[in-house]
Structure formats: structure tokens, C-alpha cells
Write a protein that holds these residues in place. Structure first.
Motif, short mmCIF file in Angstrom:
data_model
loop_
_atom_site.label_atom_id
_atom_site.label_comp_id
_atom_site.label_asym_id
_atom_site.label_seq_id
_atom_site.Cartn_x
_atom_site.Cartn_y
_atom_site.Cartn_z
N ASN A 1 -16.09 37.67 41.60
CA ASN A 1 -15.12 38.45 40.84
C ASN A 1 -15.84 38.94 39.60
O ASN A 1 -16.74 38.30 39.10
CB ASN A 1 -13.88 37.62 40.48
N GLY A 2 -15.49 40.08 39.15
CA GLY A 2 -16.14 40.61 37.98
C GLY A 2 -17.63 40.84 38.16
O GLY A 2 -18.38 40.84 37.20
N GLY A 3 -18.07 41.03 39.40
CA GLY A 3 -19.49 41.28 39.64
C GLY A 3 -20.38 40.08 39.52
O GLY A 3 -21.58 40.21 39.29
N ILE A 4 -19.84 38.86 39.68
CA ILE A 4 -20.65 37.64 39.64
C ILE A 4 -20.73 37.08 41.06
O ILE A 4 -19.72 36.78 41.68
CB ILE A 4 -20.05 36.58 38.69
N TYR A 5 -21.96 36.94 41.57
CA TYR A 5 -22.18 36.49 42.93
C TYR A 5 -22.94 35.16 42.92
O TYR A 5 -24.00 35.07 42.31
CB TYR A 5 -22.97 37.53 43.72
N PRO A 6 -22.41 34.14 43.60
CA PRO A 6 -23.07 32.83 43.59
C PRO A 6 -24.30 32.79 44.50
O PRO A 6 -24.34 33.44 45.54
CB PRO A 6 -21.99 31.89 44.11
N PHE A 7 -25.30 32.04 44.07
CA PHE A 7 -26.48 31.77 44.88
C PHE A 7 -26.83 30.31 44.67
O PHE A 7 -27.33 29.92 43.62
CB PHE A 7 -27.67 32.65 44.47
N ASP A 8 -26.54 29.48 45.67
CA ASP A 8 -26.82 28.05 45.59
C ASP A 8 -28.15 27.78 46.28
O ASP A 8 -28.23 27.73 47.51
CB ASP A 8 -25.69 27.25 46.22
N ALA A 9 -29.20 27.63 45.49
CA ALA A 9 -30.55 27.45 46.03
C ALA A 9 -30.70 26.13 46.77
O ALA A 9 -31.60 25.99 47.60
CB ALA A 9 -31.58 27.53 44.91
N ARG A 10 -29.84 25.18 46.49
CA ARG A 10 -29.94 23.87 47.14
C ARG A 10 -29.72 23.96 48.64
O ARG A 10 -30.16 23.08 49.37
CB ARG A 10 -28.95 22.90 46.51
N GLY A 11 -29.07 25.00 49.10
CA GLY A 11 -28.80 25.15 50.54
C GLY A 11 -29.82 26.00 51.27
O GLY A 11 -29.65 26.28 52.45
N VAL A 12 -30.88 26.41 50.59
CA VAL A 12 -31.90 27.27 51.19
C VAL A 12 -33.18 26.44 51.38
O VAL A 12 -33.61 25.76 50.46
CB VAL A 12 -32.20 28.50 50.29
N ALA A 13 -33.76 26.52 52.57
CA ALA A 13 -35.00 25.78 52.84
C ALA A 13 -36.07 26.16 51.81
O ALA A 13 -36.19 27.33 51.44
CB ALA A 13 -35.49 26.09 54.25
N CYS B 1 -27.56 28.37 41.20
CA CYS B 1 -27.37 26.92 41.06
C CYS B 1 -28.54 26.20 41.71
O CYS B 1 -28.98 26.57 42.79
CB CYS B 1 -26.08 26.48 41.75
N ASN B 2 -29.02 25.16 41.03
CA ASN B 2 -30.15 24.39 41.55
C ASN B 2 -30.08 22.97 41.00
O ASN B 2 -29.36 22.70 40.04
CB ASN B 2 -31.46 25.06 41.14
N ASP B 3 -30.88 22.07 41.59
CA ASP B 3 -30.88 20.68 41.13
C ASP B 3 -31.97 20.41 40.10
O ASP B 3 -32.05 19.32 39.57
CB ASP B 3 -31.01 19.73 42.33
N HIS B 4 -32.82 21.40 39.83
CA HIS B 4 -33.86 21.24 38.82
C HIS B 4 -34.07 22.58 38.11
O HIS B 4 -33.71 23.62 38.63
CB HIS B 4 -35.18 20.74 39.43
N GLY C 1 -30.09 17.56 36.95
CA GLY C 1 -29.52 17.61 38.30
C GLY C 1 -28.54 18.75 38.52
O GLY C 1 -28.07 18.95 39.63
N GLU C 2 -28.23 19.51 37.47
CA GLU C 2 -27.28 20.62 37.60
C GLU C 2 -27.72 21.77 36.69
O GLU C 2 -27.38 21.81 35.52
CB GLU C 2 -25.87 20.19 37.23
N ILE C 3 -28.48 22.66 37.28
CA ILE C 3 -28.94 23.83 36.55
C ILE C 3 -28.17 25.04 37.07
O ILE C 3 -28.13 25.29 38.28
CB ILE C 3 -30.45 24.06 36.74
N VAL C 4 -27.55 25.77 36.17
CA VAL C 4 -26.82 26.98 36.53
C VAL C 4 -27.30 28.08 35.59
O VAL C 4 -27.26 27.93 34.37
CB VAL C 4 -25.29 26.80 36.41
N ILE C 5 -27.78 29.16 36.19
CA ILE C 5 -28.34 30.27 35.41
C ILE C 5 -27.70 31.57 35.88
O ILE C 5 -27.62 31.82 37.09
CB ILE C 5 -29.88 30.37 35.61
N ASP C 6 -27.26 32.40 34.96
CA ASP C 6 -26.79 33.73 35.27
C ASP C 6 -27.94 34.70 35.12
O ASP C 6 -28.62 34.72 34.10
CB ASP C 6 -25.64 34.15 34.35
N PHE C 7 -28.16 35.51 36.17
CA PHE C 7 -29.13 36.60 36.14
C PHE C 7 -28.33 37.90 36.17
O PHE C 7 -27.67 38.21 37.15
CB PHE C 7 -30.06 36.54 37.35
#
Length: 87
Positions: free
Chosen positions: A11-23, A47-50, A77-83
Motif C-alpha cells: 500500500n502506498g507504494g511499499i513492497y515487502p521483500f523478506d530475504a530470509r525466504g530466499v536461498a 527484512c533480514n536476520d542480520h 535478529g530483525e533488520i528492516v530497511i526501506d529502499f
């Protein structure tokens, strides 16, 4: 403040990317592809764990001022960054 990375934010042009689920071997390519797909004014919430400091340097070298970065959460253990793609 905790952030639930599993909750959709499209919403509002914000798209989630959870790196923890990517090999790991695909992770950087997937992140760069996702950033390339964004339009000006859109944001990828990563979102990432480091804290991915080498990746952040690579993003800065590749995209330069086109991508603005801001930490939403920098807890262990909880890194969240907006790009944000600059307009």
C-alpha cells in the motif's frame, strides 16, 4: 519497536521483500532485480536476520543516489530497511 515482516505492506507504494525466504546463492541477484523493478517513488521494505553491510555497499555502488536507504528496525535478529527509489 518490532516489525512483522510477514504482514503484507503493498500500500502506498511499499513492497515487502523478506530475504530470509530466499536461498543464499540467489539472494543478492533477487534483491538487485527487485530494486530494478521499482518505479520512482516506490519503496521496497527489506527484512533480514542480520545487518547486510556488504550488500548495502554494493547497492550504493550500483544504484548511487537513485536508491535512498532508511532503517525501520535495527534490532539483533530483525533488520528492516526501506529502499526508496528517488523521484
Amino acid at each position: 519497536m518490532s516489525h512483522d515482516c510477514s504482514r503484507p505492506l503493498v500500500n502506498g507504494g511499499i513492497y515487502p521483500f523478506d530475504a530470509r525466504g530466499v536461498a543464499k546463492r540467489f539472494r543478492h541477484a533477487a534483491i538487485f532485480g527487485a530494486l530494478d523493478a521499482l518505479e520512482p517513488g516506490e519503496t521496497m521494505r527489506f527484512c533480514n536476520d542480520h545487518d547486510p553491510l556488504p550488500l548495502l555497499a554494493q547497492i550504493d555502488n550500483y544504484f548511487g543516489p537513485r536508491i535512498k536507504m532508511a532503517y525501520v528496525s535495527r534490532e539483533p535478529g530483525e533488520i528492516v530497511i526501506d529502499f526508496l527509489v528517488a523521484s
